[in-house]
Design a protein around this motif. Structure first.
Motif, PDB file in Angstrom:
ATOM      1  N   ILE A 169       4.183  -1.162  -8.160  1.00  0.00           N
ATOM      2  CA  ILE A 169       3.686  -1.017  -6.651  1.00  0.00           C
ATOM      3  C   ILE A 169       2.510  -0.083  -6.636  1.00  0.00           C
ATOM      4  CG2 ILE A 169       5.841  -1.422  -5.469  1.00  0.00           C
ATOM      5  CD1 ILE A 169       6.130   1.668  -5.467  1.00  0.00           C
ATOM      6  N   ASN A 170       2.167   0.563  -8.038  1.00  0.00           N
ATOM      7  CA  ASN A 170       0.915   1.347  -7.957  1.00  0.00           C
ATOM      8  C   ASN A 170      -0.417   0.283  -8.009  1.00  0.00           C
ATOM      9  OD1 ASN A 170       1.925   3.841  -8.350  1.00  0.00           O
ATOM     10  ND2 ASN A 170       2.693   3.173 -10.388  1.00  0.00           N
ATOM     11  N   LYS A 171      -0.104  -0.898  -8.223  1.00  0.00           N
ATOM     12  CA  LYS A 171      -1.087  -2.063  -8.015  1.00  0.00           C
ATOM     13  C   LYS A 171      -1.109  -2.333  -6.608  1.00  0.00           C
ATOM     14  CE  LYS A 171      -0.540  -3.638 -12.938  1.00  0.00           C
ATOM     15  NZ  LYS A 171      -0.391  -4.723 -13.865  1.00  0.00           N
ATOM     16  N   GLY A 172      -0.163  -2.186  -6.017  1.00  0.00           N
ATOM     17  CA  GLY A 172      -0.431  -2.551  -4.397  1.00  0.00           C
ATOM     18  C   GLY A 172       0.935  -2.942  -4.017  1.00  0.00           C
ATOM     19  N   PHE A 173       1.496  -2.237  -2.645  1.00  0.00           N
ATOM     20  CA  PHE A 173       2.564  -2.549  -2.171  1.00  0.00           C
ATOM     21  C   PHE A 173       2.324  -2.591  -0.470  1.00  0.00           C
ATOM     22  CE2 PHE A 173       6.844   0.076  -1.290  1.00  0.00           C
ATOM     23  CZ  PHE A 173       7.571  -1.344  -1.097  1.00  0.00           C
ATOM     24  N   THR A 204       0.930   0.501   0.556  1.00  0.00           N
ATOM     25  CA  THR A 204      -0.644   0.382   0.407  1.00  0.00           C
ATOM     26  C   THR A 204      -1.281  -0.620   1.346  1.00  0.00           C
ATOM     27  OG1 THR A 204      -0.579  -1.221  -1.301  1.00  0.00           O
ATOM     28  CG2 THR A 204      -0.629   1.114  -2.133  1.00  0.00           C
ATOM     29  N   GLY A 205      -0.656  -1.161   2.205  1.00  0.00           N
ATOM     30  CA  GLY A 205      -1.157  -2.145   3.269  1.00  0.00           C
ATOM     31  C   GLY A 205      -0.376  -2.746   4.275  1.00  0.00           C
ATOM     32  N   GLN A 206      -1.096  -3.312   5.273  1.00  0.00           N
ATOM     33  CA  GLN A 206      -0.135  -4.041   6.220  1.00  0.00           C
ATOM     34  C   GLN A 206      -0.577  -5.582   6.458  1.00  0.00           C
ATOM     35  OE1 GLN A 206       0.548  -1.628  10.120  1.00  0.00           O
ATOM     36  NE2 GLN A 206      -0.857  -0.202   9.145  1.00  0.00           N
ATOM     37  N   LYS A 270      -2.263   8.130   9.053  1.00  0.00           N
ATOM     38  CA  LYS A 270      -1.756   8.424   7.621  1.00  0.00           C
ATOM     39  C   LYS A 270      -1.038   6.817   7.392  1.00  0.00           C
ATOM     40  CE  LYS A 270      -1.773  13.255   6.995  1.00  0.00           C
ATOM     41  NZ  LYS A 270      -1.121  14.317   6.822  1.00  0.00           N
ATOM     42  N   LEU A 271      -1.442   5.800   8.378  1.00  0.00           N
ATOM     43  CA  LEU A 271      -0.873   4.482   7.894  1.00  0.00           C
ATOM     44  C   LEU A 271      -1.483   3.819   6.845  1.00  0.00           C
ATOM     45  CD1 LEU A 271      -0.054   3.164  11.474  1.00  0.00           C
ATOM     46  CD2 LEU A 271       1.716   3.898   9.738  1.00  0.00           C
ATOM     47  N   PRO A 272      -0.844   2.794   6.000  1.00  0.00           N
ATOM     48  CA  PRO A 272      -1.709   1.947   5.112  1.00  0.00           C
ATOM     49  C   PRO A 272      -2.750   1.328   5.814  1.00  0.00           C
ATOM     50  CG  PRO A 272       0.366   1.063   5.354  1.00  0.00           C
ATOM     51  CD  PRO A 272       0.536   2.366   6.290  1.00  0.00           C
ATOM     52  N   PRO A 273      -3.939   0.833   5.045  1.00  0.00           N
ATOM     53  CA  PRO A 273      -4.922  -0.176   5.709  1.00  0.00           C
ATOM     54  C   PRO A 273      -4.248  -1.375   5.963  1.00  0.00           C
ATOM     55  CG  PRO A 273      -5.574   0.880   3.548  1.00  0.00           C
ATOM     56  CD  PRO A 273      -4.143   1.388   3.666  1.00  0.00           C
ATOM     57  N   ALA A 274      -4.807  -2.078   7.084  1.00  0.00           N
ATOM     58  CA  ALA A 274      -4.261  -3.093   7.773  1.00  0.00           C
ATOM     59  C   ALA A 274      -5.370  -4.193   8.111  1.00  0.00           C
ATOM     60  CB  ALA A 274      -3.992  -2.815   9.184  1.00  0.00           C
ATOM     61  N   TYR A 275      -4.707  -5.624   7.562  1.00  0.00           N
ATOM     62  CA  TYR A 275      -5.529  -6.668   7.717  1.00  0.00           C
ATOM     63  C   TYR A 275      -4.780  -7.553   8.748  1.00  0.00           C
ATOM     64  CZ  TYR A 275      -7.323 -11.330   7.608  1.00  0.00           C
ATOM     65  OH  TYR A 275      -8.123 -12.625   7.939  1.00  0.00           O
ATOM     66  N   ILE A 276      -5.546  -7.857   9.986  1.00  0.00           N
ATOM     67  CA  ILE A 276      -5.095  -8.494  11.280  1.00  0.00           C
ATOM     68  C   ILE A 276      -5.632  -9.452  11.440  1.00  0.00           C
ATOM     69  CG2 ILE A 276      -4.440  -7.962  13.553  1.00  0.00           C
ATOM     70  CD1 ILE A 276      -4.823  -4.954  13.152  1.00  0.00           C
ATOM     71  N   ASP A 333      -7.977 -13.761   1.519  1.00  0.00           N
ATOM     72  CA  ASP A 333      -8.947 -12.639   1.398  1.00  0.00           C
ATOM     73  C   ASP A 333      -8.452 -11.495   2.063  1.00  0.00           C
ATOM     74  OD1 ASP A 333     -10.947 -14.508   0.214  1.00  0.00           O
ATOM     75  OD2 ASP A 333     -12.016 -14.872   1.799  1.00  0.00           O
ATOM     76  N   GLY A 334      -7.722 -11.584   3.056  1.00  0.00           N
ATOM     77  CA  GLY A 334      -7.261 -10.353   3.409  1.00  0.00           C
ATOM     78  C   GLY A 334      -6.342  -9.626   2.354  1.00  0.00           C
ATOM     79  N   ILE A 335      -5.565 -10.261   1.781  1.00  0.00           N
ATOM     80  CA  ILE A 335      -4.507  -9.659   0.698  1.00  0.00           C
ATOM     81  C   ILE A 335      -5.366  -9.023  -0.244  1.00  0.00           C
ATOM     82  CG2 ILE A 335      -2.998 -10.024  -0.980  1.00  0.00           C
ATOM     83  CD1 ILE A 335      -1.771 -12.461   0.695  1.00  0.00           C
ATOM     84  N   LYS A 336      -6.670  -9.815  -0.744  1.00  0.00           N
ATOM     85  CA  LYS A 336      -7.612  -9.174  -1.540  1.00  0.00           C
ATOM     86  C   LYS A 336      -8.224  -7.882  -1.090  1.00  0.00           C
ATOM     87  CE  LYS A 336      -8.753 -13.597  -3.493  1.00  0.00           C
ATOM     88  NZ  LYS A 336      -9.893 -14.804  -3.576  1.00  0.00           N
ATOM     89  N   TRP A 337      -8.402  -7.870  -0.005  1.00  0.00           N
ATOM     90  CA  TRP A 337      -8.992  -6.808   0.751  1.00  0.00           C
ATOM     91  C   TRP A 337      -8.145  -5.546   1.009  1.00  0.00           C
ATOM     92  CZ3 TRP A 337      -7.987  -3.777   5.299  1.00  0.00           C
ATOM     93  CH2 TRP A 337      -9.055  -3.014   5.510  1.00  0.00           C
ATOM     94  N   LEU A 338      -6.904  -5.796   1.092  1.00  0.00           N
ATOM     95  CA  LEU A 338      -5.832  -4.837   1.043  1.00  0.00           C
ATOM     96  C   LEU A 338      -5.874  -4.270  -0.389  1.00  0.00           C
ATOM     97  CD1 LEU A 338      -3.268  -6.231   3.556  1.00  0.00           C
ATOM     98  CD2 LEU A 338      -4.579  -4.401   3.818  1.00  0.00           C
ATOM     99  N   LEU A 339      -5.698  -5.024  -1.204  1.00  0.00           N
ATOM    100  CA  LEU A 339      -5.636  -4.308  -2.347  1.00  0.00           C
ATOM    101  C   LEU A 339      -6.687  -3.501  -3.097  1.00  0.00           C
ATOM    102  CD1 LEU A 339      -3.997  -7.496  -4.355  1.00  0.00           C
ATOM    103  CD2 LEU A 339      -2.702  -5.506  -3.512  1.00  0.00           C
ATOM    104  N   ASN A 340      -7.662  -3.763  -2.337  1.00  0.00           N
ATOM    105  CA  ASN A 340      -8.779  -2.830  -2.643  1.00  0.00           C
ATOM    106  C   ASN A 340      -9.530  -1.882  -1.645  1.00  0.00           C
ATOM    107  OD1 ASN A 340      -9.869  -3.884  -5.406  1.00  0.00           O
ATOM    108  ND2 ASN A 340      -9.451  -5.841  -4.291  1.00  0.00           N
ATOM    109  N   ALA A 341      -8.581  -1.823  -0.598  1.00  0.00           N
ATOM    110  CA  ALA A 341      -9.074  -1.073   0.805  1.00  0.00           C
ATOM    111  C   ALA A 341      -8.739   0.376   0.718  1.00  0.00           C
ATOM    112  CB  ALA A 341      -8.256  -1.759   1.994  1.00  0.00           C
TER     113      ALA A 341
END
Length: 359
Positions: A169-173, A204-206, A270-276, A333-341
């Motif tokens: 999960i350090n790579k993304g959760f 790390t993401g929604q 303090k929520l994780p970044p969101a792609y909607i 693309d949204g998942i990719k963005w979250l993994l780097n957001a």
């Protein structure tokens, strides 16, 4: 402070490609309210929609050697629930992947693991990400908040068992879902933020596909100017205001409970970044846009894609539409963005349109 956004003709005019197909279909009858109508709706959802979605994604499935699938039952309050784990085939024994926890749609009452199974397999291989697909218990047989509690328990299980999932999960959760499942993902993100358990396992993401975020009877005065789509799109295809009312009635929960209406959580800090992803003809559209704005105001990185002139879940019914192909592409693309957001740039609050422009 009241929060508003402009409504453009691009949002409210029906997409011509969708209209050409939809207008040629015979009118669908709407099941009556009550237990009989609910049973009929569930039968149609499971017997018609789910096989249709699976059929649409089947030709796109990657080679079976590229991933592994296993079902598992995990303990929850009052029983066990089923999950389906999908993992890329590691290139070497020690390879690990980011982790996505997924909740299916269906108005908290319908749906199974099969709903998004093939799509998640495609995403798993394309993005090299492990995925846990959660079959939470459904209302009204399992009253609120059972489905939410199941979803939260599954998230905790996944965090503690990431090694079984070839995940780090350090790579993304990421927590995500579609429709009612996206509502659950939004709420779970808030609950995890406030639970000391997740200090060790931070999200790390929604990942949110057209989520319902506030009960129509719970609009605060300050939000009302921004929440016009419930009236504007009251008679939209697939999901209109009457259907939404019936769904909330069956859920039988307090409209003002933030665990139903997450826009009403006291804080979104303090929520994780969101792609909607939001649909322009969806009665829920303005809720999704408003959530992006509230996150932005709270300092949470957010990215929003709006699909003008298209109703709730359009791509599930008509996968060959240009916009349907676009929403699936944007999903990845949204998942990719979250993994780097994490700590990344903030979104333009106007959001992006399915044609790539801003509106």
């Amino acid at each position: 402070m009241a929060i508003t956004h402009p409504v453009t003709n691009e949002d409210t005019n029906i997409d011509p490609e969708f209209e050409a197909i939809f207008s040629s279909l015979p009118p669908a009858d709407t099941p009556d309210e009550g237990d009989v109508g609910l049973a009929l709706s569930k039968e149609r959802f499971n017997a018609v929609l789910i096989p249709l979605v699976m059929e649409n994604y089947w030709p796109l499935l990657p080679d079976h050697t590229a991933y592994r699938v296993w079902n598992h039952k995990i303990p929850v309050e009052g029983g066990k629930i089923k999950i389906r784990c999908v993992m890329p085939t590691p290139a070497h024994a020690d390879e690990t992947f980011p982790l996505l926890i997924w909740y299916h749609g269906g108005g908290w009452m319908f749906g199974t693991l099969e709903m998004d199974d093939y799509h998640l397999r495609i995403v798993c291989v394309a993005l090299r990400i492990s995925i846990v697909n959660v079959e939470y218990r459904l209302a009204p047989e399992h009253p609120f908040p059972t489905g939410l509690d199941d979803s939260f328990s599954a998230l905790k299980w996944a965090a503690e068992n990431q090694s079984q999932l070839c995940a780090d999960i350090n790579k993304g959760f990421i927590v995500g879902g579609q429709s009612a499942g996206a509502n659950l993902a939004t709420i779970v993100a808030h609950l995890a933020r406030d639970d000391p358990f997740f200090d060790e396992y931070p999200l790390t993401g929604q990942l949110l596909q057209y989520p319902p975020l506030i009960h129509p009877d719970a609009y605060p005065e300050t939000f009302k100017p921004a929440l016009q789509s419930m009236d504007r799109n009251a008679d939209a295809p697939f999901l209109g205001r009457v259907q939404i009312k019936n769904i909330y009635n069956a859920l039988n929960a307090s409209p003002t409970d933030p665990r139903v209406s997450p826009l009403l959580f006291p804080s979104h800090h303090k929520l994780p970044p969101a792609y909607i992803q939001a649909c322009g003809l969806d009665p829920l559209c303005d809720e999704d846009i408003l959530y992006a704005k509230l996150l932005e105001a709270s300092g949470v990185p957010s990215k929003l894609d709006v699909y003008p002139g298209l109703p709730h879940g359009f791509h599930l019914f008509f996968p060959k539409l240009t916009a349907s192909e676009k929403i699936d592409h944007d999903f990845q693309d949204g998942i990719k963005w979250l993994l780097n957001a994490r700590g990344g740039p903030r979104m333009d609050l106007k959001g992006s349109r399915s044609d790539g422009s801003s509106g």
